[in-house]
Write a protein that holds these residues in place. Structure first.
Motif, PDB file in Angstrom:
ATOM      1  N   UNK A   1     -16.677   7.388 -12.989  1.00  0.00           N
ATOM      2  CA  UNK A   1     -16.015   6.338 -13.762  1.00  0.00           C
ATOM      3  C   UNK A   1     -15.589   5.226 -12.819  1.00  0.00           C
ATOM      4  N   UNK A   2     -15.425   4.034 -13.407  1.00  0.00           N
ATOM      5  CA  UNK A   2     -14.885   2.892 -12.667  1.00  0.00           C
ATOM      6  C   UNK A   2     -13.837   2.237 -13.549  1.00  0.00           C
ATOM      7  N   UNK A   3     -12.666   1.990 -12.967  1.00  0.00           N
ATOM      8  CA  UNK A   3     -11.543   1.387 -13.678  1.00  0.00           C
ATOM      9  C   UNK A   3     -11.190   0.095 -12.957  1.00  0.00           C
ATOM     10  N   UNK A   4     -11.070  -0.982 -13.708  1.00  0.00           N
ATOM     11  CA  UNK A   4     -10.865  -2.292 -13.103  1.00  0.00           C
ATOM     12  C   UNK A   4      -9.842  -3.091 -13.899  1.00  0.00           C
ATOM     13  N   UNK A   5      -8.928  -3.726 -13.163  1.00  0.00           N
ATOM     14  CA  UNK A   5      -8.033  -4.679 -13.792  1.00  0.00           C
ATOM     15  C   UNK A   5      -6.774  -4.114 -14.411  1.00  0.00           C
ATOM     16  N   UNK A   6      -6.406  -2.881 -14.069  1.00  0.00           N
ATOM     17  CA  UNK A   6      -5.218  -2.269 -14.655  1.00  0.00           C
ATOM     18  C   UNK A   6      -4.102  -2.066 -13.640  1.00  0.00           C
ATOM     19  N   UNK A   7      -4.212  -2.700 -12.476  1.00  0.00           N
ATOM     20  CA  UNK A   7      -3.178  -2.561 -11.460  1.00  0.00           C
ATOM     21  C   UNK A   7      -2.969  -1.105 -11.086  1.00  0.00           C
ATOM     22  N   UNK A   8      -1.716  -0.756 -10.793  1.00  0.00           N
ATOM     23  CA  UNK A   8      -1.389   0.626 -10.430  1.00  0.00           C
ATOM     24  C   UNK A   8      -1.760   1.589 -11.558  1.00  0.00           C
ATOM     25  N   UNK A   9      -1.671   1.124 -12.802  1.00  0.00           N
ATOM     26  CA  UNK A   9      -2.009   1.964 -13.942  1.00  0.00           C
ATOM     27  C   UNK A   9      -3.438   2.487 -13.902  1.00  0.00           C
ATOM     28  N   UNK A  10      -4.323   1.765 -13.247  1.00  0.00           N
ATOM     29  CA  UNK A  10      -5.692   2.230 -13.096  1.00  0.00           C
ATOM     30  C   UNK A  10      -5.769   3.519 -12.299  1.00  0.00           C
TER      31      UNK A  10
ATOM     32  N   UNK B   1       0.631   4.238  -2.685  1.00  0.00           N
ATOM     33  CA  UNK B   1       0.445   5.641  -2.312  1.00  0.00           C
ATOM     34  C   UNK B   1       1.570   6.521  -2.844  1.00  0.00           C
ATOM     35  N   UNK B   2       2.790   6.026  -2.841  1.00  0.00           N
ATOM     36  CA  UNK B   2       3.908   6.774  -3.446  1.00  0.00           C
ATOM     37  C   UNK B   2       3.665   6.986  -4.939  1.00  0.00           C
ATOM     38  N   UNK B   3       3.207   5.938  -5.616  1.00  0.00           N
ATOM     39  CA  UNK B   3       2.906   6.012  -7.046  1.00  0.00           C
ATOM     40  C   UNK B   3       1.844   7.077  -7.311  1.00  0.00           C
ATOM     41  N   UNK B   4       0.776   7.069  -6.526  1.00  0.00           N
ATOM     42  CA  UNK B   4      -0.310   8.037  -6.700  1.00  0.00           C
ATOM     43  C   UNK B   4       0.170   9.446  -6.383  1.00  0.00           C
ATOM     44  N   UNK B   5       0.913   9.588  -5.295  1.00  0.00           N
ATOM     45  CA  UNK B   5       1.405  10.911  -4.866  1.00  0.00           C
ATOM     46  C   UNK B   5       2.244  11.567  -5.973  1.00  0.00           C
ATOM     47  N   UNK B   6       3.151  10.799  -6.565  1.00  0.00           N
ATOM     48  CA  UNK B   6       3.998  11.321  -7.647  1.00  0.00           C
ATOM     49  C   UNK B   6       3.141  11.697  -8.854  1.00  0.00           C
ATOM     50  N   UNK B   7       2.219  10.820  -9.236  1.00  0.00           N
ATOM     51  CA  UNK B   7       1.358  11.098 -10.379  1.00  0.00           C
ATOM     52  C   UNK B   7       0.472  12.308 -10.151  1.00  0.00           C
ATOM     53  N   UNK B   8      -0.040  12.459  -8.961  1.00  0.00           N
ATOM     54  CA  UNK B   8      -0.882  13.620  -8.645  1.00  0.00           C
ATOM     55  C   UNK B   8      -0.066  14.900  -8.704  1.00  0.00           C
ATOM     56  N   UNK B   9       1.121  14.863  -8.134  1.00  0.00           N
ATOM     57  CA  UNK B   9       1.990  16.041  -8.143  1.00  0.00           C
ATOM     58  C   UNK B   9       2.293  16.464  -9.579  1.00  0.00           C
ATOM     59  N   UNK B  10       2.537  15.498 -10.464  1.00  0.00           N
ATOM     60  CA  UNK B  10       2.809  15.801 -11.876  1.00  0.00           C
ATOM     61  C   UNK B  10       1.615  16.472 -12.553  1.00  0.00           C
ATOM     62  N   UNK B  11       0.430  16.238 -12.008  1.00  0.00           N
ATOM     63  CA  UNK B  11      -0.792  16.823 -12.569  1.00  0.00           C
ATOM     64  C   UNK B  11      -1.244  18.062 -11.792  1.00  0.00           C
ATOM     65  N   UNK B  12      -0.414  18.510 -10.853  1.00  0.00           N
ATOM     66  CA  UNK B  12      -0.719  19.707 -10.083  1.00  0.00           C
ATOM     67  C   UNK B  12      -1.728  19.508  -8.969  1.00  0.00           C
ATOM     68  N   UNK B  13      -1.832  18.280  -8.476  1.00  0.00           N
ATOM     69  CA  UNK B  13      -2.787  17.959  -7.423  1.00  0.00           C
ATOM     70  C   UNK B  13      -2.089  17.571  -6.132  1.00  0.00           C
ATOM     71  N   UNK B  14      -2.682  17.925  -5.016  1.00  0.00           N
ATOM     72  CA  UNK B  14      -2.265  17.415  -3.719  1.00  0.00           C
ATOM     73  C   UNK B  14      -3.072  16.164  -3.408  1.00  0.00           C
TER      74      UNK B  14
ATOM     75  N   UNK C   1       0.833  -1.196   0.000  1.00  0.00           N
ATOM     76  CA  UNK C   1       0.000   0.000   0.000  1.00  0.00           C
ATOM     77  C   UNK C   1       0.872   1.251   0.000  1.00  0.00           C
ATOM     78  N   UNK C   2       1.969   1.230   0.728  1.00  0.00           N
ATOM     79  CA  UNK C   2       2.889   2.383   0.722  1.00  0.00           C
ATOM     80  C   UNK C   2       3.436   2.623  -0.682  1.00  0.00           C
ATOM     81  N   UNK C   3       3.753   1.555  -1.405  1.00  0.00           N
ATOM     82  CA  UNK C   3       4.220   1.690  -2.798  1.00  0.00           C
ATOM     83  C   UNK C   3       3.133   2.325  -3.667  1.00  0.00           C
TER      84      UNK C   3
END
Length: 144
Positions: free
Chosen positions: A123-132, A32-45, A28-30
């Motif tokens: 929207x609902x995204x299913x089956x794409x792992x972290x990429x979802x 959350x790190x993935x999401x945090x970086x992606x959000x930051x790249x999109x200008x989101x907290x 889960x920490x991995x």
């Protein structure tokens, strides 16, 4: 900067340990790190919350809505298939939300094929792992 909330339901804290053949070895920490970086790249907290308690998740949706959160990315785990309370809480929030499932719920046991909570999401995204989650970030960014 707009902030989105990422809510994780039961057993998401077991990522990396629970059914690695389905969910992989990342934690889960991995995630959350993935999401945090992606959000930051999109200008989101981001803010994160995980609970195995349905009531705690409902309470968190209400609290975050009252605090002015911009939107939600949710993975309620098994509650996705059963919880009218979580669906109602998301609907009442009247904020953009995307439901994400790491595994493909349509390829799993029949009781997982329908998500009760997805109806309260744009929207609902299913089956794409972290990429979802990256896809969810792209979608929610368009709506904000």
């Amino acid at each position: 900067m707009k902030t989105i909330a990422i809510l994780h339901g039961p057993n998401l804290d077991r990522l990396g340990k629970r059914e690695p053949e389905v969910y992989g070895h990342a934690t889960l920490a991995d995630l959350e790190d993935f999401i945090r970086v992606g959000a930051r790249q999109r200008g989101l907290g981001t803010t994160f919350f995980q609970s195995a308690s349905e009531g705690a998740l409902v309470d968190k949706i209400h609290a975050l809505t009252d605090e002015g959160i911009a939107g939600f990315i949710v993975n309620f785990g098994a509650y996705s298939h059963t919880s009218i309370a979580l669906r109602d809480a998301l609907s009442a929030a009247e904020l953009p939300a995307v439901e994400v499932h790491l595994s493909d719920i349509k390829a799993r046991e029949p009781f997982r094929h329908h998500s009760m909570t997805a109806g309260a999401c744009r929207a609902m995204i299913s089956g794409k792992g972290f990429g979802g989650y990256a896809e969810a970030l792209d979608q929610i960014t368009q709506w904000l």
